[in-house]
Design a protein around this motif. Structure first.
Motif, mmCIF file in Angstrom:
data_model
loop_
_atom_site.group_PDB
_atom_site.id
_atom_site.type_symbol
_atom_site.label_atom_id
_atom_site.label_comp_id
_atom_site.label_asym_id
_atom_site.label_seq_id
_atom_site.Cartn_x
_atom_site.Cartn_y
_atom_site.Cartn_z
ATOM 1 N N GLY A 21 98.775 -59.712 -80.868
ATOM 2 C CA GLY A 21 97.850 -59.798 -81.989
ATOM 3 C C GLY A 21 98.447 -60.572 -83.154
ATOM 4 O O GLY A 21 97.765 -61.388 -83.777
ATOM 5 N N LEU A 22 99.714 -60.350 -83.444
ATOM 6 C CA LEU A 22 100.358 -61.064 -84.543
ATOM 7 C C LEU A 22 100.511 -62.553 -84.249
ATOM 8 O O LEU A 22 100.321 -63.392 -85.136
ATOM 9 N N VAL A 23 100.824 -62.897 -82.999
ATOM 10 C CA VAL A 23 100.946 -64.311 -82.625
ATOM 11 C C VAL A 23 99.595 -64.998 -82.722
ATOM 12 O O VAL A 23 99.488 -66.112 -83.261
ATOM 13 N N CYS A 24 98.555 -64.356 -82.238
ATOM 14 C CA CYS A 24 97.214 -64.927 -82.312
ATOM 15 C C CYS A 24 96.767 -65.062 -83.763
ATOM 16 O O CYS A 24 96.156 -66.062 -84.148
ATOM 17 N N LEU A 25 97.087 -64.091 -84.588
ATOM 18 C CA LEU A 25 96.748 -64.144 -86.012
ATOM 19 C C LEU A 25 97.484 -65.284 -86.707
ATOM 20 O O LEU A 25 96.893 -66.045 -87.480
ATOM 21 N N PHE A 46 98.720 -68.060 -85.320
ATOM 22 C CA PHE A 46 98.204 -69.329 -84.820
ATOM 23 C C PHE A 46 96.847 -69.644 -85.449
ATOM 24 O O PHE A 46 96.582 -70.773 -85.862
ATOM 25 N N GLY A 47 95.995 -68.644 -85.542
ATOM 26 C CA GLY A 47 94.680 -68.847 -86.147
ATOM 27 C C GLY A 47 94.763 -69.195 -87.616
ATOM 28 O O GLY A 47 94.038 -70.077 -88.098
ATOM 29 N N LEU A 48 95.644 -68.536 -88.346
ATOM 30 C CA LEU A 48 95.802 -68.853 -89.766
ATOM 31 C C LEU A 48 96.391 -70.243 -89.968
ATOM 32 O O LEU A 48 96.013 -70.953 -90.901
ATOM 33 N N ALA A 49 97.305 -70.644 -89.094
ATOM 34 C CA ALA A 49 97.878 -71.991 -89.202
ATOM 35 C C ALA A 49 96.819 -73.049 -88.946
ATOM 36 O O ALA A 49 96.808 -74.097 -89.603
ATOM 37 N N LEU A 50 95.913 -72.798 -88.003
ATOM 38 C CA LEU A 50 94.839 -73.748 -87.743
ATOM 39 C C LEU A 50 93.805 -73.755 -88.862
ATOM 40 O O LEU A 50 93.322 -74.814 -89.268
ATOM 41 N N THR A 51 93.446 -72.593 -89.354
ATOM 42 C CA THR A 51 92.394 -72.491 -90.363
ATOM 43 C C THR A 51 92.815 -73.118 -91.687
ATOM 44 O O THR A 51 92.047 -73.859 -92.307
ATOM 45 N N THR A 52 94.029 -72.840 -92.116
ATOM 46 C CA THR A 52 94.488 -73.325 -93.422
ATOM 47 C C THR A 52 95.159 -74.691 -93.345
ATOM 48 O O THR A 52 95.556 -75.223 -94.381
ATOM 49 N N ASN A 53 95.291 -75.244 -92.140
ATOM 50 C CA ASN A 53 95.953 -76.535 -91.939
ATOM 51 C C ASN A 53 97.374 -76.510 -92.514
ATOM 52 O O ASN A 53 97.796 -77.409 -93.237
ATOM 53 N N ALA A 83 87.156 -74.252 -86.548
ATOM 54 C CA ALA A 83 86.338 -73.175 -85.996
ATOM 55 C C ALA A 83 87.127 -72.343 -84.981
ATOM 56 O O ALA A 83 87.027 -71.106 -84.969
ATOM 57 N N VAL A 84 87.915 -73.018 -84.168
ATOM 58 C CA VAL A 84 88.767 -72.299 -83.214
ATOM 59 C C VAL A 84 89.793 -71.454 -83.970
ATOM 60 O O VAL A 84 90.097 -70.323 -83.579
ATOM 61 N N GLY A 85 90.312 -71.976 -85.077
ATOM 62 C CA GLY A 85 91.270 -71.226 -85.882
ATOM 63 C C GLY A 85 90.660 -69.984 -86.499
ATOM 64 O O GLY A 85 91.299 -68.930 -86.548
ATOM 65 N N VAL A 86 89.421 -70.083 -86.950
ATOM 66 C CA VAL A 86 88.741 -68.912 -87.519
ATOM 67 C C VAL A 86 88.552 -67.845 -86.454
ATOM 68 O O VAL A 86 88.794 -66.654 -86.690
ATOM 69 N N MET A 87 88.130 -68.258 -85.264
ATOM 70 C CA MET A 87 87.942 -67.287 -84.186
ATOM 71 C C MET A 87 89.273 -66.678 -83.740
ATOM 72 O O MET A 87 89.347 -65.486 -83.437
ATOM 73 N N ALA A 88 90.328 -67.470 -83.708
ATOM 74 C CA ALA A 88 91.642 -66.939 -83.348
ATOM 75 C C ALA A 88 92.141 -65.975 -84.418
ATOM 76 O O ALA A 88 92.793 -64.978 -84.104
ATOM 77 N N THR A 89 91.813 -66.245 -85.684
ATOM 78 C CA THR A 89 92.197 -65.332 -86.760
ATOM 79 C C THR A 89 91.476 -63.998 -86.624
ATOM 80 O O THR A 89 92.086 -62.934 -86.768
ATOM 81 N N VAL A 90 90.194 -64.045 -86.332
ATOM 82 C CA VAL A 90 89.424 -62.803 -86.150
ATOM 83 C C VAL A 90 89.951 -62.021 -84.949
ATOM 84 O O VAL A 90 90.167 -60.806 -85.033
ATOM 85 N N LEU A 91 90.176 -62.716 -83.843
ATOM 86 C CA LEU A 91 90.706 -62.061 -82.648
ATOM 87 C C LEU A 91 92.103 -61.496 -82.912
ATOM 88 O O LEU A 91 92.431 -60.386 -82.475
ATOM 89 N N GLY A 92 92.928 -62.236 -83.643
ATOM 90 C CA GLY A 92 94.267 -61.757 -83.978
ATOM 91 C C GLY A 92 94.247 -60.551 -84.890
ATOM 92 O O GLY A 92 95.075 -59.650 -84.765
#
Length: 73
Positions: A9-13, A15-22, A50-59
């Motif tokens: 969960g932490l890794v997915c979170l 990765f998602g935050l890194a994608l979302t915030t660039n 969009a993939v980053g937002v979904m990865a953040t939610v999943l994380g």
């Protein structure tokens, strides 16, 4: 073994935050890398966001589940 869901969960979170915030141009580097199926398209950075937002939610859900799993196991 009980901390595996928490770590996933932490890794997915992260990765998602890194994608979302660039973070440090991470999304931009992915957009021009061989991972991208359409490197010259204008919509690719939005798709990665969009993939980053979904990865953040999943994380976030995975991290909460991992914390509860560690507490009760």
């Amino acid at each position: 073994m009980s901390v595996v869901p928490l770590l996933l969960g932490l890794v997915c979170l992260a990765f998602g935050l890194a994608l979302t915030t660039n973070h440090r141009g991470f999304r931009d580097r992915l957009a021009v890398s061989p991972v991208s199926l359409a490197p010259g398209d204008d919509r690719v950075p939005g798709t990665f966001k969009a993939v980053g937002v979904m990865a953040t939610v999943l994380g976030a859900f995975g991290t909460v589940f991992g914390v509860v799993f560690v507490i009760f196991s």
